[in-house]
Design a protein around this motif. Structure first.
Motif, PDB file in Angstrom:
ATOM      1  N   LYS A 176       0.914  -1.297   0.097  1.00  0.00           N
ATOM      2  CA  LYS A 176       0.013   0.109   0.069  1.00  0.00           C
ATOM      3  C   LYS A 176       0.848   1.272   0.084  1.00  0.00           C
ATOM      4  CE  LYS A 176      -2.317   1.016   3.775  1.00  0.00           C
ATOM      5  NZ  LYS A 176      -2.268   2.700   4.106  1.00  0.00           N
ATOM      6  N   ASN A 177       0.616   2.212  -0.753  1.00  0.00           N
ATOM      7  CA  ASN A 177       1.305   3.480  -0.969  1.00  0.00           C
ATOM      8  C   ASN A 177       0.599   4.580  -0.654  1.00  0.00           C
ATOM      9  OD1 ASN A 177       3.529   4.977  -1.573  1.00  0.00           O
ATOM     10  ND2 ASN A 177       2.981   4.979  -3.936  1.00  0.00           N
ATOM     11  N   CYS A 178      -0.306   4.521   0.400  1.00  0.00           N
ATOM     12  CA  CYS A 178      -1.008   5.622   0.700  1.00  0.00           C
ATOM     13  C   CYS A 178      -1.346   5.797   2.105  1.00  0.00           C
ATOM     14  CB  CYS A 178      -2.579   6.024  -0.216  1.00  0.00           C
ATOM     15  SG  CYS A 178      -3.170   4.442   0.099  1.00  0.00           S
ATOM     16  N   ARG A 179      -1.863   7.015   2.649  1.00  0.00           N
ATOM     17  CA  ARG A 179      -1.983   6.972   4.018  1.00  0.00           C
ATOM     18  C   ARG A 179      -3.412   6.333   4.499  1.00  0.00           C
ATOM     19  NH1 ARG A 179      -0.260  12.730   5.980  1.00  0.00           N
ATOM     20  NH2 ARG A 179       1.534  12.047   4.829  1.00  0.00           N
ATOM     21  N   ASP A 180      -4.342   6.586   3.808  1.00  0.00           N
ATOM     22  CA  ASP A 180      -5.573   5.831   4.151  1.00  0.00           C
ATOM     23  C   ASP A 180      -5.536   4.408   3.902  1.00  0.00           C
ATOM     24  OD1 ASP A 180      -6.335   8.436   4.674  1.00  0.00           O
ATOM     25  OD2 ASP A 180      -7.409   8.762   2.720  1.00  0.00           O
ATOM     26  N   LYS A 199      -4.876  -1.983   5.575  1.00  0.00           N
ATOM     27  CA  LYS A 199      -4.588  -1.025   6.550  1.00  0.00           C
ATOM     28  C   LYS A 199      -3.016  -0.992   6.751  1.00  0.00           C
ATOM     29  CE  LYS A 199      -8.973  -0.625   8.931  1.00  0.00           C
ATOM     30  NZ  LYS A 199      -9.799  -1.165  10.026  1.00  0.00           N
ATOM     31  N   ASP A 200      -2.466  -2.091   6.657  1.00  0.00           N
ATOM     32  CA  ASP A 200      -1.024  -2.293   6.667  1.00  0.00           C
ATOM     33  C   ASP A 200      -0.268  -1.875   5.594  1.00  0.00           C
ATOM     34  OD1 ASP A 200      -0.926  -4.697   5.146  1.00  0.00           O
ATOM     35  OD2 ASP A 200      -2.167  -5.523   7.056  1.00  0.00           O
ATOM     36  N   THR A 201       1.092  -2.029   5.802  1.00  0.00           N
ATOM     37  CA  THR A 201       1.873  -2.010   4.447  1.00  0.00           C
ATOM     38  C   THR A 201       2.607  -2.977   4.291  1.00  0.00           C
ATOM     39  OG1 THR A 201       3.662  -0.926   5.946  1.00  0.00           O
ATOM     40  CG2 THR A 201       2.228   0.677   4.554  1.00  0.00           C
ATOM     41  N   LEU A 202       2.110  -4.352   4.740  1.00  0.00           N
ATOM     42  CA  LEU A 202       2.612  -5.548   4.382  1.00  0.00           C
ATOM     43  C   LEU A 202       2.669  -5.894   2.672  1.00  0.00           C
ATOM     44  CD1 LEU A 202       1.305  -7.491   7.289  1.00  0.00           C
ATOM     45  CD2 LEU A 202       3.565  -6.682   7.063  1.00  0.00           C
ATOM     46  N   ARG A 203       3.430  -6.945   2.397  1.00  0.00           N
ATOM     47  CA  ARG A 203       3.168  -7.268   0.802  1.00  0.00           C
ATOM     48  C   ARG A 203       2.323  -8.147   0.623  1.00  0.00           C
ATOM     49  NH1 ARG A 203       9.044  -9.034  -1.016  1.00  0.00           N
ATOM     50  NH2 ARG A 203       8.771 -10.687   0.370  1.00  0.00           N
ATOM     51  N   TYR A 204       1.707  -8.009  -0.573  1.00  0.00           N
ATOM     52  CA  TYR A 204       0.391  -8.628  -1.065  1.00  0.00           C
ATOM     53  C   TYR A 204       0.680  -8.968  -2.339  1.00  0.00           C
ATOM     54  CZ  TYR A 204      -2.109  -7.098   3.131  1.00  0.00           C
ATOM     55  OH  TYR A 204      -2.505  -6.777   4.157  1.00  0.00           O
ATOM     56  N   THR A 205       0.039 -10.235  -2.850  1.00  0.00           N
ATOM     57  CA  THR A 205       0.351 -10.752  -4.217  1.00  0.00           C
ATOM     58  C   THR A 205      -0.908 -10.284  -5.198  1.00  0.00           C
ATOM     59  OG1 THR A 205       1.664 -12.541  -3.301  1.00  0.00           O
ATOM     60  CG2 THR A 205       1.033 -12.828  -5.554  1.00  0.00           C
ATOM     61  N   ASP A 231      -3.668   2.352  -8.366  1.00  0.00           N
ATOM     62  CA  ASP A 231      -3.498   4.012  -7.905  1.00  0.00           C
ATOM     63  C   ASP A 231      -2.584   3.961  -6.567  1.00  0.00           C
ATOM     64  OD1 ASP A 231      -4.444   4.475 -10.543  1.00  0.00           O
ATOM     65  OD2 ASP A 231      -6.131   5.458  -9.543  1.00  0.00           O
ATOM     66  N   TRP A 232      -3.059   3.013  -5.731  1.00  0.00           N
ATOM     67  CA  TRP A 232      -2.737   3.474  -4.436  1.00  0.00           C
ATOM     68  C   TRP A 232      -1.454   2.391  -3.710  1.00  0.00           C
ATOM     69  CZ3 TRP A 232      -4.408   8.203  -4.237  1.00  0.00           C
ATOM     70  CH2 TRP A 232      -5.400   8.244  -4.545  1.00  0.00           C
ATOM     71  N   VAL A 233      -0.963   1.698  -4.834  1.00  0.00           N
ATOM     72  CA  VAL A 233      -0.009   0.624  -4.308  1.00  0.00           C
ATOM     73  C   VAL A 233       1.302   0.917  -5.122  1.00  0.00           C
ATOM     74  CG1 VAL A 233      -1.829  -0.932  -3.869  1.00  0.00           C
ATOM     75  CG2 VAL A 233      -0.686  -1.002  -6.038  1.00  0.00           C
ATOM     76  N   LYS A 234       2.374   0.250  -4.408  1.00  0.00           N
ATOM     77  CA  LYS A 234       3.657   0.436  -5.446  1.00  0.00           C
ATOM     78  C   LYS A 234       4.262  -0.993  -5.404  1.00  0.00           C
ATOM     79  CE  LYS A 234       6.511   1.476  -1.337  1.00  0.00           C
ATOM     80  NZ  LYS A 234       7.331   2.422  -0.653  1.00  0.00           N
ATOM     81  N   LYS A 235       4.801  -1.369  -6.285  1.00  0.00           N
ATOM     82  CA  LYS A 235       5.541  -2.777  -6.357  1.00  0.00           C
ATOM     83  C   LYS A 235       6.324  -3.091  -5.353  1.00  0.00           C
ATOM     84  CE  LYS A 235       4.989  -4.094 -11.242  1.00  0.00           C
ATOM     85  NZ  LYS A 235       5.364  -4.798 -12.203  1.00  0.00           N
ATOM     86  N   ALA A 236       6.361  -4.099  -4.818  1.00  0.00           N
ATOM     87  CA  ALA A 236       7.372  -4.349  -3.330  1.00  0.00           C
ATOM     88  C   ALA A 236       8.387  -5.602  -3.889  1.00  0.00           C
ATOM     89  CB  ALA A 236       6.515  -4.743  -2.210  1.00  0.00           C
TER      90      ALA A 236
END
Ligand SMILES: [Zn+2]
Length: 236
Positions: A176-180, A199-205, A231-236
Motif C-alpha cells: 500500500k502506498n497511501c496514508r488511508d 490498513k498495513d504496509t505488508l506485501r500482497y500478491t 493507483d494506491w499501491v507500489k511494487k514491493a
C-alpha cells in the motif's frame, strides 16, 4: 455459416429428379452460369420436369436445399456414373457475371463444403467438380479463378478455429502506498461492494489485472481474493 433453407422437391417428382436412394461418397461443385439467387435456382429446378437436379444452391446470403443428401441427382452428365449417383451437388450462384455476390457465394460454398466434409468424415480428396465427370467446363468461374485456390478456401474452413493463447500473467508483490486504508472490492471497479480494507504496509500478491472505473492504473486481484485500485499501491 449462412442459414440453410429447405425447399425439397415434392415426393411425386422423385421419379424425375432423384429416383435412387444412395449413400453419398463425395461433393461435386458447380457454377450456375446464371445470375439468379439460390432460392430461384432451387424453385426453378423443382418446378420444371427436366431430368436436371442438384442438392444445394448457395448464394451470398443463404444455402437452399432441393434434394435430400441420401438421394441421387442428375447434375454431372455422367448418367448412372459416380458423379450423379454418389455426389452431393452444390451449385454456386451468380457465376455468370461474377462480382461481389459471386465472391460471397463462393466463400459460403467453401464453408458449407467444409461442413459437409467434416460431417461425413471426408478429406479434401472427396471434393470434386462437374468437369471430372463429363468434361464440361463447370464450375466455370471457379475454375477460371483457380481450383486449387477454392480447395485452399475449403481447407481453411476445415481447420479448427484458433483459440487465442491466454497470455500468461506473472503474479507480483505490492505494498500500500497511501496514508488511508485501501478498500478491497468484490470486482474491478468502484461499483463493486467493499469486502474489506488493507490498513498495513505488508506485501500482497497481485494475480490478475483489469481496467475498470475508479482507478487510472486499473485494478489488481489479490491472491487472497478481492480487487484493489492500483493507483494506491507500489511494487514491493
Ligand atoms: Zn455443373
Amino acid at each position: 455459416m449462412v442459414p440453410i433453407r429447405e425447399n425439397l422437391v415434392p415426393k411425386d417428382k422423385y421419379a424425375i429428379k432423384c429416383p435412387y436412394t444412395r449413400t453419398p461418397t463425395r461433393v461435386v461443385i458447380h457454377n450456375t452460369a446464371n445470375d439468379a439467387p439460390a432460392a430461384n435456382e432451387i424453385s426453378y429446378m423443382r418446378y420444371n420436369d427436366l431430368e436436371i437436379s442438384f442438392h444445394y444452391a448457395v448464394d451470398d446470403v443463404n444455402i437452399v436445399q432441393g434434394i435430400p443428401e441420401n438421394r441421387n441427382a442428375w447434375a454431372s452428365g455422367d448418367g448412372h456414373g459416380k458423379g450423379n449417383m454418389e455426389g452431393i451437388h452444390i451449385e454456386i450462384c451468380y457465376s455468370k457475371s461474377g462480382g461481389e455476390k459471386f465472391d460471397k457465394a463462393e466463400q459460403n460454398a467453401a464453408e458449407f463444403t467444409a461442413s459437409l466434409l467434416k460431417k461425413y468424415g471426408w478429406g479434401i480428396d472427396k471434393m470434386t467438380k462437374h468437369r471430372d465427370y463429363d468434361g464440361k467446363y463447370c464450375p466455370h468461374r471457379t475454375l477460371d479463378r483457380g481450383w486449387q485456390r477454392f480447395l485452399s478456401m475449403v481447407k481453411r474452413y476445415m481447420e479448427p478455429a484458433k483459440t487465442p493463447v491466454a497470455s500468461k500473467f506473472t503474479p507480483y508483490l505490492i505494498r500500500k502506498n497511501c496514508r488511508d486504508a485501501l478498500n478491497i472490492r468484490k470486482g474491478p471497479s468502484t461499483n463493486y461492494g467493499i469486502l474489506g480494507q488493507i490498513k498495513d504496509t505488508l506485501r500482497y500478491t497481485i494475480v490478475e489485472e483489469r481496467s475498470g472505473p475508479g482507478s487510472h492504473k486499473g485494478w489488481g486481484r489479490l491472491k487472497a481474493g478481492g480487487w484493489i485500485a492500483m493507483d494506491w499501491v507500489k511494487k514491493a
